[in-house]
Structure formats: C-alpha cells, structure tokens
Design an enzyme around this catalytic site. Sequence first.
Site, PDB file in Angstrom:
ATOM      1  N   ASP A  30      20.481 -46.487  12.568  1.00 33.08           N
ATOM      2  CA  ASP A  30      20.024 -46.307  13.773  1.00 33.08           C
ATOM      3  C   ASP A  30      19.633 -47.497  14.526  1.00 33.08           C
ATOM      4  OD1 ASP A  30      19.189 -43.493  15.592  1.00 33.08           O
ATOM      5  OD2 ASP A  30      18.212 -45.280  16.168  1.00 33.08           O
TER       6      ASP A  30
ATOM      7  N   SER B 136      20.758 -37.523  22.823  1.00 35.04           N
ATOM      8  CA  SER B 136      21.139 -38.215  23.942  1.00 35.04           C
ATOM      9  C   SER B 136      22.567 -38.721  23.506  1.00 35.04           C
ATOM     10  CB  SER B 136      20.155 -39.443  23.967  1.00 35.04           C
ATOM     11  OG  SER B 136      20.340 -40.233  22.786  1.00 35.04           O
TER      12      SER B 136
ATOM     13  N   HIS C  39      26.143 -36.117  15.311  1.00 33.95           N
ATOM     14  CA  HIS C  39      25.619 -36.881  14.548  1.00 33.95           C
ATOM     15  C   HIS C  39      24.148 -36.338  13.631  1.00 33.95           C
ATOM     16  CE1 HIS C  39      23.722 -37.598  18.539  1.00 33.95           C
ATOM     17  NE2 HIS C  39      22.641 -37.895  17.661  1.00 33.95           N
ATOM     18  N   LEU C  40      24.503 -36.650  12.293  1.00 38.37           N
ATOM     19  CA  LEU C  40      23.260 -36.035  11.536  1.00 38.37           C
ATOM     20  C   LEU C  40      22.209 -37.366  11.059  1.00 38.37           C
ATOM     21  CD1 LEU C  40      22.208 -33.614   9.881  1.00 38.37           C
ATOM     22  CD2 LEU C  40      23.492 -34.898   7.717  1.00 38.37           C
TER      23      LEU C  40
HETATM   24  P1  AMP Z   1      20.139 -38.249  19.686  1.00 39.52           P
HETATM   25  O1  AMP Z   1      18.732 -38.796  20.233  1.00 39.52           O
HETATM   26  O2  AMP Z   1      19.869 -37.294  18.175  1.00 39.52           O
HETATM   27  O3  AMP Z   1      21.127 -38.134  20.188  1.00 39.52           O
HETATM   28  O4  AMP Z   1      20.409 -39.598  18.414  1.00 39.52           O
HETATM   29  C1  AMP Z   1      21.063 -40.920  18.813  1.00 39.52           C
HETATM   30  C2  AMP Z   1      20.545 -41.913  18.157  1.00 39.52           C
HETATM   31  O5  AMP Z   1      21.457 -42.985  18.434  1.00 39.52           O
HETATM   32  C3  AMP Z   1      19.207 -42.457  18.674  1.00 39.52           C
HETATM   33  O6  AMP Z   1      18.280 -42.386  17.453  1.00 39.52           O
HETATM   34  C4  AMP Z   1      19.385 -43.771  18.989  1.00 39.52           C
HETATM   35  O7  AMP Z   1      18.512 -44.740  18.687  1.00 39.52           O
HETATM   36  C5  AMP Z   1      20.616 -44.261  18.279  1.00 39.52           C
HETATM   37  N1  AMP Z   1      21.686 -45.185  18.886  1.00 39.52           N
HETATM   38  C6  AMP Z   1      22.010 -45.286  20.304  1.00 39.52           C
HETATM   39  N2  AMP Z   1      22.778 -46.192  20.467  1.00 39.52           N
HETATM   40  C7  AMP Z   1      22.893 -46.869  19.089  1.00 39.52           C
HETATM   41  C8  AMP Z   1      23.697 -48.055  18.781  1.00 39.52           C
HETATM   42  N3  AMP Z   1      24.462 -48.705  19.720  1.00 39.52           N
HETATM   43  N4  AMP Z   1      23.996 -48.269  17.253  1.00 39.52           N
HETATM   44  C9  AMP Z   1      23.042 -47.654  16.508  1.00 39.52           C
HETATM   45  N5  AMP Z   1      22.466 -46.341  16.784  1.00 39.52           N
HETATM   46  C10 AMP Z   1      22.257 -46.011  18.343  1.00 39.52           C
END
Ligand code: AMP
Length: 113
Positions: free
Chosen positions: A30, A94, A99-100
């Site tokens: 992440d 977001s 995704h897990l």
């Molecule tokens: P969620 O809030 O459950 O949708 O998780 C989305 C996750 O994706 C968050 O923890 C972000 O920090 C992560 N994220 C967003 N953009 C990227 C990226 N380019 N590379 C790796 N992680 C990302």
Amino acid sequence: MSDCLFCKIIAGQIPSKKVYEDDLVYAFEDIQPAAPTHVLIVPKRHFAGLKEATPEDAEIIGYMQLVAAKIGRERNIEDGYRTVFNVGPRSGQSVFHLHLHLLGGRDMAWPPG
Ligand code: AMP
Ligand code: ZN
C-alpha cells in the site's frame, strides 16, 4: 477496466512494489501504509467490491484470504494481523476494484475506527 487504478497497476502501467503474483491475484505494498505490513491483494479480474460480487466470485474471494495468510506467514506476523475489505464509501473504500488489505506488525485496536 480501462479507467481503474488497480487494473492499471496490474497491467504495469502504474508502478507498484510487487509482493506476490500468480494467474489469479496481484499483491503489492500500500502506498500509504497504515501498519508495518500493509499489503493489498487484488483479483486480476476487475469487479468493484464485495457488494458487487456474485456466486462465481466466491472462489477468488476465498483465495485472496489464503494469499493474505501466506504473506502473513512469510512476513512473520502471525502473532496478529487483520484482513479487511472496505465496502462502500462510508467504510473508507476509495478504489472500486475489489482489494483485501493485509495489516500487521503492530498491536491492533478493537473495534476498528
Ligand atoms: P480503500 O480505501 O479500502 O479503497 O483502499 C485503497 C488503498 O489503496 C488505500 O489504502 C490507498 O493507500 C491505496 N492506494 C491508492 N493508490 C495506490 C497506489 N498507486 N499504489 C498503492 N496503493 C495505493
Ligand atoms: Zn480494476
């Protein structure tokens, strides 16, 4: 899906720190880690999230959990980790490609915020 951040990461169009990959899933660090281990495990086939899942997705959803357990074993965090699906905007979801989250390497509070 052409406009999906995680599809672009899987395709290598956006860089990521790969942790694990096979035919079905891609796992990567992440970008904003919330714990010493914070890995995202995503299915290579796009679907938006848990509430959009259908019975044909049951196997991949279970498989993602097993991949998390394998990474947890390799990272030596089996004394306590969490696997989390955020579902819907109020949960903090977001990115709308399932995704897990695998979080570990520190004490975890309960209940989560
Ligand atoms: P969620 O809030 O459950 O949708 O998780 C989305 C996750 O994706 C968050 O923890 C972000 O920090 C992560 N994220 C967003 N953009 C990227 C990226 N380019 N590379 C790796 N992680 C990302
Ligand atoms: Zn996608």
